[in-house]
Write a protein that holds these residues in place. Structure first.
Motif, mmCIF file in Angstrom:
data_model
loop_
_atom_site.group_PDB
_atom_site.id
_atom_site.type_symbol
_atom_site.label_atom_id
_atom_site.label_comp_id
_atom_site.label_asym_id
_atom_site.label_seq_id
_atom_site.Cartn_x
_atom_site.Cartn_y
_atom_site.Cartn_z
ATOM 1 N N ILE A 23 7.021 2.649 -22.353
ATOM 2 C CA ILE A 23 6.850 1.654 -21.303
ATOM 3 C C ILE A 23 7.949 0.595 -21.388
ATOM 4 C CG2 ILE A 23 5.362 -0.178 -20.380
ATOM 5 C CD1 ILE A 23 4.245 2.566 -19.842
ATOM 6 N N LYS A 24 8.557 0.290 -20.238
ATOM 7 C CA LYS A 24 9.521 -0.799 -20.126
ATOM 8 C C LYS A 24 9.083 -1.672 -18.953
ATOM 9 C CE LYS A 24 13.482 1.969 -21.704
ATOM 10 N NZ LYS A 24 14.830 2.474 -21.338
ATOM 11 N N CYS A 25 9.121 -2.989 -19.127
ATOM 12 C CA CYS A 25 8.689 -3.860 -18.041
ATOM 13 C C CYS A 25 9.286 -5.250 -18.192
ATOM 14 C CB CYS A 25 7.165 -3.940 -17.990
ATOM 15 S SG CYS A 25 6.407 -4.649 -19.468
ATOM 16 N N LEU A 26 9.215 -6.014 -17.104
ATOM 17 C CA LEU A 26 9.624 -7.404 -17.115
ATOM 18 C C LEU A 26 8.383 -8.278 -17.244
ATOM 19 C CD1 LEU A 26 12.250 -7.489 -14.202
ATOM 20 C CD2 LEU A 26 12.707 -7.432 -16.655
ATOM 21 N N LEU A 27 8.448 -9.254 -18.121
ATOM 22 C CA LEU A 27 7.361 -10.215 -18.294
ATOM 23 C C LEU A 27 7.942 -11.623 -18.277
ATOM 24 C CD1 LEU A 27 5.402 -8.549 -21.240
ATOM 25 C CD2 LEU A 27 4.721 -8.551 -18.833
ATOM 26 N N TYR A 28 7.140 -12.571 -17.825
ATOM 27 C CA TYR A 28 7.559 -13.962 -17.951
ATOM 28 C C TYR A 28 7.473 -14.356 -19.421
ATOM 29 C CZ TYR A 28 7.663 -14.515 -12.909
ATOM 30 O OH TYR A 28 7.989 -14.396 -11.593
ATOM 31 N N ARG A 59 0.815 -7.236 -10.579
ATOM 32 C CA ARG A 59 2.067 -7.747 -10.013
ATOM 33 C C ARG A 59 2.732 -6.693 -9.141
ATOM 34 N NH1 ARG A 59 4.968 -10.261 -14.563
ATOM 35 N NH2 ARG A 59 3.476 -11.931 -14.163
ATOM 36 N N ALA A 60 2.673 -5.447 -9.565
ATOM 37 C CA ALA A 60 3.257 -4.356 -8.779
ATOM 38 C C ALA A 60 2.520 -4.198 -7.452
ATOM 39 C CB ALA A 60 3.213 -3.052 -9.567
ATOM 40 N N ALA A 61 1.197 -4.304 -7.477
ATOM 41 C CA ALA A 61 0.407 -4.186 -6.246
ATOM 42 C C ALA A 61 0.707 -5.345 -5.298
ATOM 43 C CB ALA A 61 -1.079 -4.147 -6.578
ATOM 44 N N LYS A 62 0.822 -6.547 -5.857
ATOM 45 C CA LYS A 62 1.131 -7.725 -5.044
ATOM 46 C C LYS A 62 2.512 -7.593 -4.410
ATOM 47 C CE LYS A 62 1.221 -12.785 -5.260
ATOM 48 N NZ LYS A 62 1.045 -13.965 -6.134
ATOM 49 N N MET A 71 7.515 -5.271 6.603
ATOM 50 C CA MET A 71 7.665 -4.168 7.558
ATOM 51 C C MET A 71 6.926 -2.941 7.038
ATOM 52 S SD MET A 71 11.476 -2.563 6.857
ATOM 53 C CE MET A 71 12.362 -4.097 7.140
ATOM 54 N N ASP A 72 6.608 -2.029 7.940
ATOM 55 C CA ASP A 72 5.969 -0.780 7.541
ATOM 56 C C ASP A 72 7.005 0.063 6.797
ATOM 57 O OD1 ASP A 72 3.731 0.710 7.364
ATOM 58 O OD2 ASP A 72 3.724 1.430 9.427
ATOM 59 N N ARG A 73 6.656 0.553 5.624
ATOM 60 C CA ARG A 73 7.594 1.331 4.817
ATOM 61 C C ARG A 73 6.945 2.633 4.369
ATOM 62 N NH1 ARG A 73 11.623 -2.520 2.737
ATOM 63 N NH2 ARG A 73 10.865 -4.645 3.085
ATOM 64 N N SER A 74 7.769 3.639 4.146
ATOM 65 C CA SER A 74 7.274 4.912 3.634
ATOM 66 C C SER A 74 6.984 4.790 2.144
ATOM 67 C CB SER A 74 8.306 6.022 3.863
ATOM 68 O OG SER A 74 9.462 5.797 3.065
ATOM 69 N N GLU A 75 6.197 5.718 1.640
ATOM 70 C CA GLU A 75 5.902 5.739 0.210
ATOM 71 C C GLU A 75 7.180 5.852 -0.611
ATOM 72 O OE1 GLU A 75 3.786 8.648 -3.120
ATOM 73 O OE2 GLU A 75 3.069 8.735 -1.042
ATOM 74 N N LYS A 76 8.092 6.693 -0.175
ATOM 75 C CA LYS A 76 9.338 6.892 -0.910
ATOM 76 C C LYS A 76 10.126 5.597 -1.030
ATOM 77 C CE LYS A 76 13.659 9.544 -0.861
ATOM 78 N NZ LYS A 76 14.478 10.550 -0.135
ATOM 79 N N LYS A 77 10.252 4.856 0.081
ATOM 80 C CA LYS A 77 11.020 3.610 0.057
ATOM 81 C C LYS A 77 10.333 2.546 -0.794
ATOM 82 C CE LYS A 77 14.565 4.794 2.476
ATOM 83 N NZ LYS A 77 15.910 4.875 1.837
ATOM 84 N N LEU A 78 9.003 2.520 -0.761
ATOM 85 C CA LEU A 78 8.274 1.578 -1.600
ATOM 86 C C LEU A 78 8.500 1.876 -3.075
ATOM 87 C CD1 LEU A 78 4.914 1.310 0.363
ATOM 88 C CD2 LEU A 78 6.547 -0.549 -0.019
ATOM 89 N N VAL A 84 13.525 -0.547 -8.460
ATOM 90 C CA VAL A 84 14.602 -1.539 -8.560
ATOM 91 C C VAL A 84 14.084 -2.813 -9.226
ATOM 92 C CG1 VAL A 84 16.102 -3.070 -7.210
ATOM 93 C CG2 VAL A 84 15.928 -0.653 -6.617
ATOM 94 N N GLY A 85 12.805 -3.138 -8.976
ATOM 95 C CA GLY A 85 12.190 -4.302 -9.589
ATOM 96 C C GLY A 85 11.790 -4.085 -11.037
ATOM 97 N N GLU A 86 12.136 -2.930 -11.570
ATOM 98 C CA GLU A 86 11.908 -2.575 -12.981
ATOM 99 C C GLU A 86 10.428 -2.485 -13.345
ATOM 100 O OE1 GLU A 86 14.624 -4.082 -16.031
ATOM 101 O OE2 GLU A 86 15.670 -5.207 -14.462
ATOM 102 N N TYR A 87 9.615 -2.070 -12.393
ATOM 103 C CA TYR A 87 8.219 -1.789 -12.719
ATOM 104 C C TYR A 87 8.150 -0.418 -13.373
ATOM 105 C CZ TYR A 87 6.891 -5.752 -9.820
ATOM 106 O OH TYR A 87 6.748 -7.019 -9.320
ATOM 107 N N PRO A 88 7.354 -0.257 -14.415
ATOM 108 C CA PRO A 88 7.238 1.062 -15.053
ATOM 109 C C PRO A 88 6.573 2.054 -14.099
ATOM 110 C CG PRO A 88 5.596 -0.442 -15.940
ATOM 111 C CD PRO A 88 6.511 -1.269 -15.081
ATOM 112 N N GLN A 89 6.813 3.342 -14.324
ATOM 113 C CA GLN A 89 6.301 4.368 -13.428
ATOM 114 C C GLN A 89 4.785 4.300 -13.275
ATOM 115 O OE1 GLN A 89 8.294 6.520 -11.584
ATOM 116 N NE2 GLN A 89 6.331 6.767 -10.541
ATOM 117 N N CYS A 90 4.081 4.007 -14.362
ATOM 118 C CA CYS A 90 2.616 3.942 -14.280
ATOM 119 C C CYS A 90 2.169 2.815 -13.354
ATOM 120 C CB CYS A 90 2.010 3.780 -15.668
ATOM 121 S SG CYS A 90 2.628 2.362 -16.615
ATOM 122 N N ALA A 91 2.910 1.699 -13.338
ATOM 123 C CA ALA A 91 2.575 0.586 -12.454
ATOM 124 C C ALA A 91 2.889 0.928 -11.001
ATOM 125 C CB ALA A 91 3.335 -0.669 -12.880
#
Length: 202
Positions: A23-28, A59-62, A71-78, A84-91
């Motif tokens: 797991i890799k993630c960004l935390l405050y 945070r990923a859901a928010k 805007m409306d976005r596809s699953e792929k673009k989301l 890019v925001g460095e959320y781990p795959q599980c998030a």
């Protein structure tokens, strides 16, 4: 125990943390301090679950909701935006599944809305290409086109020719090529364009 393999500043009061479970993630920094995270430190499985479920997943859901509000976005673009925001795959998986559960993400609906809005100004082929660029799966695009795109393309070309004030009887070669290229860029097939331009509306 789960060990911290990397701990480094990431700007804007954040730190980039990597654990030996992959797991890799960004935390405050305050969040990292709460769990006493540091280079070569360790945390329990329970603490790892709290970090993921109470902080990173939420945070990923928010973030996903915010992106959809823009805007409306596809699953792929989301997924690409979250990566890019460095959320781990599980998030990322959690956020996408959460949005799907409440129907905030629906690629078929996105495609249908796009076709419905643009079918009077774009050709079927052009709509297909633009939706592919938005990350919509071909199957959803075809289903949306079959359901929403009821415009006869030759008739569509005639309407555009009228807007361009095309007169087949008095059109010279230069004007013919200009309008032909215009319609070609809109995504219409060459055979359809030539048929409409040479035959004219009955």
């Amino acid at each position: 125990m789960i060990f911290v393999t990397s701990f480094e500043p990431a700007g804007k009061g954040k730190c980039r943390v990597a654990f030996d479970n992959g797991i890799k993630c960004l935390l405050y920094r305050g969040e990292a301090a709460r769990f006493s995270l540091k280079q070569d430190g360790s945390i329990s499985e329970e603490q790892m679950n709290v970090i993921l479920h109470d902080i990173v997943y939420k945070r990923a859901a928010k973030r996903t909701m915010h992106l959809l509000e823009q805007m409306d976005r596809s699953e792929k673009k989301l997924r690409e935006k979250l990566a890019v925001g460095e959320y781990p795959q599980c998030a990322i998986d959690y956020a996408i599944d959460y949005m799907k559960k409440y129907h905030y993400i629906d690629d078929l609906r996105l495609a249908q809305n796009y076709v419905s809005y643009h079918k009077q100004s774009l050709s079927r082929r052009q709509i297909y290409v633009k939706l592919i660029q938005k990350g919509v799966e071909p199957e959803n695009i075809e289903n949306a086109l079959d359901k929403e795109y009821d415009t006869d393309e030759i008739e569509h070309i005639y309407n555009l020719l009228e807007k361009k004030k095309y007169d087949k009887e008095n059109c010279d070669d230069k004007e013919f090529r200009r309008i032909y290229q215009f319609l070609l860029r809109r995504g219409f097939k060459s055979s359809q364009i030539l048929t409409a331009m040479r035959k004219g509306r009955d």
